[in-house]
Write a protein that holds these residues in place. Structure first.
Motif, short mmCIF file in Angstrom:
data_model
loop_
_atom_site.label_atom_id
_atom_site.label_comp_id
_atom_site.label_asym_id
_atom_site.label_seq_id
_atom_site.Cartn_x
_atom_site.Cartn_y
_atom_site.Cartn_z
N CYS A 182 62.33 -9.86 -95.72
CA CYS A 182 63.68 -9.54 -96.18
C CYS A 182 64.48 -8.77 -95.14
CB CYS A 182 63.61 -8.72 -97.47
SG CYS A 182 63.04 -7.02 -97.24
N CYS A 205 64.42 -8.74 -104.09
CA CYS A 205 63.22 -8.19 -103.43
C CYS A 205 62.46 -7.25 -104.35
CB CYS A 205 63.62 -7.47 -102.15
SG CYS A 205 64.21 -8.55 -100.84
N TYR A 206 63.19 -6.34 -105.00
CA TYR A 206 62.52 -5.40 -105.90
C TYR A 206 61.88 -6.13 -107.08
CZ TYR A 206 64.32 -1.27 -103.52
OH TYR A 206 64.57 -0.27 -102.60
N GLU A 209 58.75 -8.24 -105.69
CA GLU A 209 57.63 -7.40 -105.27
C GLU A 209 57.02 -6.67 -106.46
OE1 GLU A 209 56.08 -6.97 -102.45
OE2 GLU A 209 57.31 -8.35 -101.27
N CYS A 210 57.87 -6.09 -107.32
CA CYS A 210 57.35 -5.36 -108.48
C CYS A 210 56.68 -6.30 -109.47
CB CYS A 210 58.48 -4.59 -109.16
SG CYS A 210 59.13 -3.22 -108.18
N ALA A 213 53.38 -7.27 -108.06
CA ALA A 213 52.47 -6.13 -108.14
C ALA A 213 51.92 -5.97 -109.55
CB ALA A 213 53.19 -4.86 -107.70
N ALA A 256 55.08 -1.11 -104.33
CA ALA A 256 56.02 -2.18 -103.99
C ALA A 256 57.41 -1.61 -103.76
CB ALA A 256 56.04 -3.22 -105.11
N VAL A 260 59.41 -1.98 -100.11
CA VAL A 260 60.72 -2.62 -99.96
C VAL A 260 61.75 -1.62 -99.42
CG1 VAL A 260 62.62 -3.74 -101.19
CG2 VAL A 260 60.26 -4.34 -101.73
#
Length: 339
Positions: A182, A205-206, A209-210, A213, A256, A260
């Motif tokens: 990113c 992205c959040y 990734e979250c 995770a 995560a 980020v």
């Protein structure tokens, strides 16, 4: 047994930071100095480590005599060196009889080493542990994962420097940022002051990734017991391993967020924010948490320290993101609208 958790936690402070620091340090040295300084720079740290170790590490032998088998040491050195030589000269020798002679000779030497260890009362390497399937499987997995990581770390800089003509510093930075896809998008939109597009990128992205995770944490937590049983059969050790694995997964989502946010700060040129997050999660905050938690609730505090550190660092990341980045973009937007 409980002190081993504390030691593993302290060791992880170094092992988790080294893969990020090492390539950048090596790139800087090769760009502005020469390769000799990679070794010169280690001397002060080695001296300090030796002095601290000699002063603080207790002798737990209780008068027992130490054993070092020189023949075993020579055999394993010759065997491993032979494998390295065979692999290194494979292309130059075109895989002819020299390659096979060295490789087979090295394997024979290592086989003699293994047989010798089985017959010794005080072996250099306790090869009998490989009779346990869980230990052997763990070593194979470790060999495959470490080989993959080290192989990429070795081959990618060669491709970037000799194949694509990049400098060693650029190669090091590309190597470190290999997994941070990113960053180019964040850097471009931040530079263009495109707050709307940047917000969409960060939201994706959040969430990604979250979400990933959480999925991994649920899968690993649910399958913790059968997974641990692959490597260990003793019920007490299995119970401890299950608890350890599940507590580690408790902080996956927060990790995560930190990852980020660190990438965002790096892309936006916010060196201080990226630095604070980098040294906090498995550095300053983790060190403080593991000491306090171990004194308060002992062994379980050590196991929970990483998850607590992830949570606290994620809070710091949210505060820094709002203060360092979002406030700046909001002020710029208001000034542009006023003009």
């Amino acid at each position: 047994f409980h002190k081993r958790g504390m030691m593993l936690g302290l060791v992880s402070l170094v092992t988790c930071a080294a893969p990020a620091i090492g390539p950048v340090f090596g790139g800087l040295v090769m760009e502005f100095l020469n390769w000799h300084w990679i070794f010169y720079a280690m001397i002060p740290f080695l001296v300090i480590s030796f002095v601290l170790g000699a002063a603080t590490v207790p002798d737990i032998r209780h008068g027992e005599k130490g054993y070092l088998s020189v023949p075993s040491l020579l055999l394993v050195a010759v065997g491993l060196a032979g494998i390295i030589v065979a692999a290194s000269f494979f292309a130059q020798w075109n895989g002819d009889w020299r390659f096979w002679s060295v490789l087979i000779g090295a394997i024979v030497v290592l086989a003699v080493f293994a047989v010798l260890q089985l017959r010794m009362a005080h072996p250099l390497v306790e090869v009998r542990t490989f009779a346990y399937s869980g230990f052997t499987l763990g070593m194979v997995i470790l060999l495959m994962s470490s080989g993959g990581v080290l192989g990429v770390n070795f081959l990618l800089p060669i491709l970037l420097q000799r194949g694509l003509g990049h400098t060693s510093m650029i190669a090091a930075l590309i190597l470190v940022g290999f997994a941070f896809g990113c960053q180019p998008l964040v850097g471009y939109n931040y530079g263009a002051r495109n707050k709307k597009r940047l917000k969409e990128i960060l939201a994706f992205c959040y969430k990604f990734e979250c979400g990933l995770a959480v999925i991994l944490a649920v899968i690993l937590s649910a399958g913790a017991r059968p997974l641990i049983r692959v490597f260990m059969k003793t019920p007490e050790i299995v119970d401890s391993g299950v608890l350890m694995l599940r507590l580690q997964q408790a902080g996956m989502m927060f990790m995560a967020v930190v990852l980020v946010t660190t990438c965002v700060f790096q892309s936006a040129g916010k060196a201080m924010g990226a630095f604070l997050l980098s040294v906090s999660r498995q550095g300053v905050i983790y060190g403080i948490v593991i000491v306090i938690a171990s004194h308060m609730i002992g062994y379980h505090g050590v196991l929970a320290a990483q998850a607590v550190s992830d949570f606290l660092t994620a809070l710091m990341a949210a505060i820094l993101l709002k203060h360092e980045l979002w406030s700046e973009l909001t002020d710029i937007k208001r000034n542009e609208e006023a003009v």
